[in-house]
Motif scaffolding. Structure first.
Motif, PDB file in Angstrom:
ATOM      1  N   ARG A 215      -9.680  -6.958  -1.852  1.00  0.00           N
ATOM      2  CA  ARG A 215      -8.321  -6.338  -1.125  1.00  0.00           C
ATOM      3  C   ARG A 215      -8.281  -6.500   0.301  1.00  0.00           C
TER       4      ARG A 215
ATOM      5  N   VAL B 233       0.297  -0.998  -4.641  1.00  0.00           N
ATOM      6  CA  VAL B 233      -0.921  -0.555  -5.262  1.00  0.00           C
ATOM      7  C   VAL B 233      -0.690   0.549  -6.431  1.00  0.00           C
TER       8      VAL B 233
ATOM      9  N   THR C 179      -6.597  -4.818   3.890  1.00  0.00           N
ATOM     10  CA  THR C 179      -5.786  -3.902   4.515  1.00  0.00           C
ATOM     11  C   THR C 179      -5.586  -3.775   5.856  1.00  0.00           C
TER      12      THR C 179
ATOM     13  N   SER D 202      -2.892   3.144   3.176  1.00  0.00           N
ATOM     14  CA  SER D 202      -3.367   1.945   3.811  1.00  0.00           C
ATOM     15  C   SER D 202      -2.492   0.913   3.543  1.00  0.00           C
ATOM     16  N   ASN D 203      -2.027   0.067   4.601  1.00  0.00           N
ATOM     17  CA  ASN D 203      -1.004  -1.146   4.286  1.00  0.00           C
ATOM     18  C   ASN D 203      -1.704  -2.398   3.946  1.00  0.00           C
ATOM     19  N   ASN D 204      -1.547  -2.691   2.518  1.00  0.00           N
ATOM     20  CA  ASN D 204      -1.999  -3.963   1.924  1.00  0.00           C
ATOM     21  C   ASN D 204      -1.514  -5.076   2.307  1.00  0.00           C
TER      22      ASN D 204
ATOM     23  N   THR E  14       2.744  -5.904  -0.863  1.00  0.00           N
ATOM     24  CA  THR E  14       1.898  -5.609  -1.723  1.00  0.00           C
ATOM     25  C   THR E  14       1.703  -4.274  -2.271  1.00  0.00           C
TER      26      THR E  14
ATOM     27  N   GLN F 214      -3.057  -4.227  -8.140  1.00  0.00           N
ATOM     28  CA  GLN F 214      -2.221  -4.493  -6.790  1.00  0.00           C
ATOM     29  C   GLN F 214      -1.114  -5.461  -7.456  1.00  0.00           C
TER      30      GLN F 214
ATOM     31  N   PRO G 195      -9.192   1.793   4.831  1.00  0.00           N
ATOM     32  CA  PRO G 195      -8.512   2.573   3.585  1.00  0.00           C
ATOM     33  C   PRO G 195      -9.388   3.914   3.293  1.00  0.00           C
TER      34      PRO G 195
END
Length: 279
Positions: free
Chosen positions: A151, A276, A153, A163-165, A274, A267, A157
């Motif tokens: 992952r 989750v 971000t 959190s912005n993936n 993206t 994801q 996180p």
């Protein structure tokens, strides 16, 4: 992480096989089996001791060059040069068409350590007027510590409520510091730090190692016994032992995923976004 000496695992295997001791070649084969099953277990999931969430500064490189104006009167392909942008080593080769215009530029070296977009210039070839712009892309070099990325971000996180993936794509052709691999972050051209959740590479354990992961030890010893039976021609018995080894590692996975609730959410990447899913 609780640890165990490889020598203790060899002793356990000797007892399981039912002999007094191993020959040197048999001990070597045992350690090889320990590493084989150890890596199988290591790569099975994101164990707490081999998965890391770390802030990493990615590398900004030249990905491609877009020709805005082909110029005129070129009799041979001009030389391409990059200047500014804070980076180095980027290189490219231009081509021309039958009308004496620059019709494309192929990047032969992405360069490294850029902080901005470099200027593209042309020289030689007897023509003039060609103009082009460099397109940049963000790379994560695996170095010698990243085995697989789970992952990415743009914020911590663990340190924020959400959190912005960031989408990422592993690429097999590594041009970084090692052949471990690299990942690119599509549609991102920035060297700003990102948070990466990754698995460290399996370290391989020698016969004198004292830090083999304890939770893998019984799985590796039983698996090694299966290898010993297989090498001895006892194929049917080895399959039974391999099944027992699988039950052992399944118990450890049950502790992690069901009892402790440490499953990693899936994801989904859709139209560049993206998302989750729930755990």
């Amino acid at each position: 992480m609780r640890k165990i000496a490889v020598s203790t695992m060899v002793t356990n295997l000797v007892s399981m096989v039912g002999v007094d001791s191993f020959l040197t070649a048999e001990s070597t084969a045992a350690v090889r089996s320990f590493n084989r099953f150890g890596k199988l277990a290591w790569d099975r999931t994101a164990w707490p001791f081999n998965s890391v969430i770390e802030q990493i500064i990615p590398d900004l490189r030249v990905r491609s060059v877009q020709v805005g104006s082909g110029g005129s009167s070129y009799t041979s392909a001009p030389t391409v040069a990059f200047s500014g942008g804070g980076g180095n080593s980027a290189a490219a080769t231009a081509t021309i068409n039958a009308d004496g215009e620059v019709n494309g530029v192929a990047v032969t070296n992405n360069g490294t350590a850029f902080t901005g977009v470099p200027t593209v210039s042309f020289s030689g070839g007897s023509g003039s007027g060609a103009k082009a712009t460099a397109s940049m892309l963000t790379y994560i070099d695996f170095g010698t510590k990243i085995s697989e990325i789970f992952r990415v971000t743009d914020n911590d996180p663990y340190g924020s409520t959400s959190s912005n993936n960031l989408a990422f794509k592993n690429i097999g052709d590594a041009s970084g510091s090692t052949d471990y691999g690299e990942a690119i972050l599509p549609n991102r051209a920035s060297n700003a730090p990102v948070w990466v959740h990754y698995r460290a590479g399996f370290p391989e354990y020698a016969s004198g190692a004292s830090d083999f992961p304890y939770i893998f030890s019984e799985y590796a010893v039983v698996g090694a016994y299966g290898d010993w039976l297989q090498a001895d021609g006892q194929t049917e018995k080895s399959q039974v032992i391999y099944a027992q080894a699988e039950q052992i590692i399944q118990t450890e996975l049950d502790k992690l995923e069901r009892q402790e609730g440490q499953s990693t959410p899936l994801q989904f990447i859709t139209y560049g976004t993206t998302a989750v899913s729930s755990a």
